[in-house]
Write a protein that holds these residues in place. Structure first.
Motif, PDB file in Angstrom:
ATOM      1  N   LEU A 209       0.827  -1.205   0.000  1.00  0.00           N
ATOM      2  CA  LEU A 209       0.000   0.000   0.000  1.00  0.00           C
ATOM      3  C   LEU A 209       0.863   1.257   0.000  1.00  0.00           C
ATOM      4  O   LEU A 209       0.558   2.231  -0.695  1.00  0.00           O
ATOM      5  CB  LEU A 209      -0.926   0.001   1.217  1.00  0.00           C
ATOM      6  CG  LEU A 209      -1.990  -1.093   1.282  1.00  0.00           C
ATOM      7  CD1 LEU A 209      -2.842  -0.955   2.534  1.00  0.00           C
ATOM      8  CD2 LEU A 209      -2.867  -1.077   0.045  1.00  0.00           C
ATOM      9  N   TYR A 210       1.956   1.241   0.762  1.00  0.00           N
ATOM     10  CA  TYR A 210       2.850   2.400   0.781  1.00  0.00           C
ATOM     11  C   TYR A 210       3.534   2.597  -0.573  1.00  0.00           C
ATOM     12  O   TYR A 210       3.716   3.731  -1.027  1.00  0.00           O
ATOM     13  CB  TYR A 210       3.892   2.239   1.875  1.00  0.00           C
ATOM     14  CG  TYR A 210       3.421   2.663   3.239  1.00  0.00           C
ATOM     15  CD1 TYR A 210       2.977   3.957   3.477  1.00  0.00           C
ATOM     16  CD2 TYR A 210       3.419   1.768   4.310  1.00  0.00           C
ATOM     17  CE1 TYR A 210       2.540   4.351   4.734  1.00  0.00           C
ATOM     18  CE2 TYR A 210       2.985   2.153   5.577  1.00  0.00           C
ATOM     19  CZ  TYR A 210       2.547   3.449   5.771  1.00  0.00           C
ATOM     20  OH  TYR A 210       2.115   3.830   7.013  1.00  0.00           O
ATOM     21  N   VAL A 211       3.911   1.506  -1.213  1.00  0.00           N
ATOM     22  CA  VAL A 211       4.532   1.617  -2.532  1.00  0.00           C
ATOM     23  C   VAL A 211       3.543   2.206  -3.529  1.00  0.00           C
ATOM     24  O   VAL A 211       3.884   3.070  -4.342  1.00  0.00           O
ATOM     25  CB  VAL A 211       5.035   0.239  -3.012  1.00  0.00           C
ATOM     26  CG1 VAL A 211       5.522   0.320  -4.456  1.00  0.00           C
ATOM     27  CG2 VAL A 211       6.163  -0.254  -2.126  1.00  0.00           C
ATOM     28  N   ILE A 212       2.296   1.755  -3.466  1.00  0.00           N
ATOM     29  CA  ILE A 212       1.268   2.290  -4.361  1.00  0.00           C
ATOM     30  C   ILE A 212       1.084   3.778  -4.130  1.00  0.00           C
ATOM     31  O   ILE A 212       0.965   4.569  -5.077  1.00  0.00           O
ATOM     32  CB  ILE A 212      -0.061   1.535  -4.148  1.00  0.00           C
ATOM     33  CG1 ILE A 212       0.078   0.074  -4.599  1.00  0.00           C
ATOM     34  CG2 ILE A 212      -1.197   2.209  -4.909  1.00  0.00           C
ATOM     35  CD1 ILE A 212      -1.105  -0.797  -4.208  1.00  0.00           C
ATOM     36  N   GLY A 213       1.057   4.184  -2.869  1.00  0.00           N
ATOM     37  CA  GLY A 213       0.869   5.591  -2.571  1.00  0.00           C
ATOM     38  C   GLY A 213       2.030   6.461  -2.985  1.00  0.00           C
ATOM     39  O   GLY A 213       1.836   7.627  -3.365  1.00  0.00           O
ATOM     40  N   SER A 214       3.253   5.925  -2.922  1.00  0.00           N
ATOM     41  CA  SER A 214       4.427   6.734  -3.252  1.00  0.00           C
ATOM     42  C   SER A 214       4.702   6.786  -4.750  1.00  0.00           C
ATOM     43  O   SER A 214       5.110   7.821  -5.284  1.00  0.00           O
ATOM     44  CB  SER A 214       5.661   6.199  -2.525  1.00  0.00           C
ATOM     45  OG  SER A 214       5.923   4.857  -2.918  1.00  0.00           O
ATOM     46  N   ASN A 215       4.467   5.664  -5.450  1.00  0.00           N
ATOM     47  CA  ASN A 215       4.738   5.634  -6.897  1.00  0.00           C
ATOM     48  C   ASN A 215       3.924   4.502  -7.515  1.00  0.00           C
ATOM     49  O   ASN A 215       4.362   3.356  -7.552  1.00  0.00           O
ATOM     50  CB  ASN A 215       6.228   5.440  -7.165  1.00  0.00           C
ATOM     51  CG  ASN A 215       6.600   5.725  -8.616  1.00  0.00           C
ATOM     52  OD1 ASN A 215       5.825   5.460  -9.529  1.00  0.00           O
ATOM     53  ND2 ASN A 215       7.792   6.256  -8.827  1.00  0.00           N
ATOM     54  N   ARG A 216       2.736   4.842  -7.978  1.00  0.00           N
ATOM     55  CA  ARG A 216       1.843   3.809  -8.513  1.00  0.00           C
ATOM     56  C   ARG A 216       2.429   3.148  -9.757  1.00  0.00           C
ATOM     57  O   ARG A 216       2.296   1.925  -9.936  1.00  0.00           O
ATOM     58  CB  ARG A 216       0.490   4.438  -8.838  1.00  0.00           C
ATOM     59  CG  ARG A 216      -0.530   3.486  -9.428  1.00  0.00           C
ATOM     60  CD  ARG A 216      -1.874   4.170  -9.579  1.00  0.00           C
ATOM     61  NE  ARG A 216      -2.491   4.381  -8.289  1.00  0.00           N
ATOM     62  CZ  ARG A 216      -3.441   3.590  -7.789  1.00  0.00           C
ATOM     63  NH1 ARG A 216      -3.853   2.544  -8.465  1.00  0.00           N
ATOM     64  NH2 ARG A 216      -3.962   3.845  -6.619  1.00  0.00           N
ATOM     65  N   ARG A 217       3.080   3.917 -10.606  1.00  0.00           N
ATOM     66  CA  ARG A 217       3.642   3.337 -11.824  1.00  0.00           C
ATOM     67  C   ARG A 217       4.742   2.334 -11.488  1.00  0.00           C
ATOM     68  O   ARG A 217       4.819   1.259 -12.083  1.00  0.00           O
ATOM     69  CB  ARG A 217       4.182   4.445 -12.730  1.00  0.00           C
ATOM     70  CG  ARG A 217       4.788   3.914 -14.023  1.00  0.00           C
ATOM     71  CD  ARG A 217       5.088   5.017 -15.012  1.00  0.00           C
ATOM     72  NE  ARG A 217       5.732   4.518 -16.210  1.00  0.00           N
ATOM     73  CZ  ARG A 217       5.117   3.901 -17.198  1.00  0.00           C
ATOM     74  NH1 ARG A 217       3.810   3.714 -17.134  1.00  0.00           N
ATOM     75  NH2 ARG A 217       5.764   3.482 -18.267  1.00  0.00           N
ATOM     76  N   ALA A 218       5.584   2.688 -10.521  1.00  0.00           N
ATOM     77  CA  ALA A 218       6.638   1.749 -10.110  1.00  0.00           C
ATOM     78  C   ALA A 218       6.024   0.486  -9.522  1.00  0.00           C
ATOM     79  O   ALA A 218       6.530  -0.624  -9.736  1.00  0.00           O
ATOM     80  CB  ALA A 218       7.560   2.423  -9.096  1.00  0.00           C
ATOM     81  N   ALA A 219       4.932   0.637  -8.763  1.00  0.00           N
ATOM     82  CA  ALA A 219       4.262  -0.534  -8.198  1.00  0.00           C
ATOM     83  C   ALA A 219       3.741  -1.441  -9.308  1.00  0.00           C
ATOM     84  O   ALA A 219       3.829  -2.679  -9.220  1.00  0.00           O
ATOM     85  CB  ALA A 219       3.126  -0.089  -7.283  1.00  0.00           C
TER      86      ALA A 219
END
Length: 352
Positions: A209-219
Motif C-alpha cells: 500500500l505504501y509503494v502504491i501511494g508513493s509511486n503507482r507506476r513503479a508498483a
C-alpha cells in the motif's frame, strides 16, 4: 606525519547532524506538542483540566473521531481520499438503531450486519475509483451523497427513538462501561491503532500500500496488483466506519440522520496531521492517534476557557488547512531526502 585536527567549529558541523535534528523534530515534534499543550492547560486550569474526570471525558468524547480518523488513514496511504466516511457513519449508526428498534434483531447480529455493510460500501468505493477510473474525491463524494439519501429514506427525515424499554444494556455498555478505570472506547482506539500499525508496518500488504501511494507506476512495474490492493484499502476504511457507527449508536442511543457529517473534518484533520509525525511524510496509524490527541486536548482546553460554540468548527477547519500544508511539506521533504541519499550512494558506488 599526522595531519592537524580540524578547527573546533568544524568538529560540530558533521554532515547529517542538521538532517538528524530535523528528523527528530519531525518524528517526535507532535508528541512533544501534545505534552506541552497538556502542561499549558494544566497550569492555566489546575482545578479542572489535569483531573481524571477530564481525562476520561476526553478519551470518551474523542474515541469515535479517533476511530474514524484511523479508518480514513488507510486510503490516504495509497494516495486516495474517502470523503464518504462522514455520510457512512451517519447511515451505519442509523441502521444499527433501525435493526434493533424497528426490526427486532439481536444487537450482536445488527452490529455485525452494519460492519459488513460498511465493508461492502468501502469495496464499492474502491471499485468505482480504481476500475471506473474516477478520482477518489469525486467518487467518494458521490457515494457519500447517495449514503445520505439512503439515511434520509430509512429515517424519513426524523429520529429513531427506542421504546419504553430502551436499548439492551449489553449494547449500551459497548460505549458507557469502563475497564481498568478508563473508558472502554479508549481501548477500542488502542486496539485498532495496533492492528493498523501491524497491517501497515509489519505485513506485506501494508508495504504494498505504501509503494502504491508513493509511486503507482513503479508498483505496477514490479508486479504489485495496485487496483486490488487499493480496493482492499477502501474496504478496510469501510469496515472501520461500520465499527464507528456501532459505537456512535451505543453512545447516542437514538438514530440521528445528520450527526455523521460533524465527524468528517475532525477525522481528516487527524489523519492528515498524523502524516507529519512518527513517520513524517506518510500516513501512519500511530501518528494519527497522536494527532487526534493534540486536537482533543486543544478542543478541551479552549472549551474550558469559555470559547463559544462556533470555535470548534473554526478550529477544525483551520487545523485542516494547516495540516494539509504540513503534510505536503513533509512528503516533499521526505522525497528530497530520499533523492539526495540515492545520489550519494550512487556517487560512492561510481568507479574512480
Amino acid at each position: 606525519m599526522t595531519p592537524p585536527p580540524p578547527p573546533r567549529s568544524r568538529l560540530f558541523a558533521r554532515p547529517g547532524r542538521g538532517r538528524a535534528g530535523g528528523h527528530l523534530i519531525g518524528t517526535y515534534g507532535l508528541p512533544a506538542l501534545t505534552a506541552l499543550l497538556f502542561l499549558i492547560f494544566s497550569v492555566t486550569l489546575p482545578r479542572t483540566f489535569p483531573t481524571l474526570d477530564n481525562i476520561s471525558s476526553i478519551l470518551t468524547n474523542q474515541s469515535i473521531p479517533a476511530v474514524l480518523a484511523l479508518g480514513a488513514t488507510v486510503p490516504i496511504v495509497t494516495g486516495n481520499f474517502d470523503l464518504s466516511i462522514g455520510y457512512g457513519l451517519g447511515l451505519a449508526h442509523v441502521m444499527v438503531m433501525q435493526l434493533i428498534v424497528h426490526e427486532g434483531w439481536p444487537w450482536p447480529l445488527a452490529c455485525l450486519a452494519v460492519i459488513a455493510g460498511g465493508t461492502a460500501v468501502g469495496v464499492f468505493n474502491g471499485v468505482i475509483t480504481e476500475f471506473g477510473q474516477i478520482d477518489s474525491f469525486i467518487a467518494t463524494l458521490g457515494t457519500g451523497s447517495m449514503l445520505y439519501a439512503v439515511t434520509g429514506w430509512v429515517t424519513g427525515g426524523g429520529r429513531i427513538v427506542p421504546g419504553p424499554d430502551g436499548l439492551p444494556d449489553a449494547f449500551t455498555d459497548l460505549y458507557d462501561s469502563t475497564f481498568l478505570g478508563l473508558p472502554v472506547p479508549a481501548f477500542y482506539v488502542l486496539a485498532l491503532a495496533v492492528a493498523l500499525w501491524l497491517l501497515l508496518e509489519r505485513l506485506p500488504l501494508g508495504r504494498y500500500l505504501y509503494v502504491i501511494g508513493s509511486n503507482r507506476r513503479a508498483a505496477d512495474l514490479v508486479g504489485i496488483p495496485t487496483r486490488r490492493y487499493s480496493v482492499c484499502a477502501f474496504a478496510v476504511s469501510g469496515l472501520v466506519v461500520g465499527l464507528a457507527g456501532v459505537l456512535l449508536a451505543a453512545q447516542q442511543q437514538l438514530g440521528n440522520p445528520s450527526v455523521g457529517l460533524d465527524y468528517l473534518l475532525p477525522a481528516f484533520a487527524g489523519a492528515l496531521l498524523g502524516s507529519t509525525a512518527i513517520k513524517p511524510g506518510r500516513a501512519n496509524a500511530l501518528g494519527t492517534v497522536v494527532a487526534v490527541a493534540v486536537l482533543a486536548i486543544g478542543l478541551s482546553g479552549i472549551g474550558q476557557l469559555g470559547a463559544q460554540f462556533w470555535v470548534t468548527p473554526l478550529f477544525n477547519g483551520g487545523t485542516l488547512l494547516v495540516v494539509v500544508g504540513l503534510a505536503g511539506y513533509s512528503a516533499r521533504r521526505r522525497l528530497r531526502t530520499g533523492i539526495t541519499a540515492d545520489r550519494r550512494r550512487g556517487s560512492r558506488a561510481a568507479p574512480p
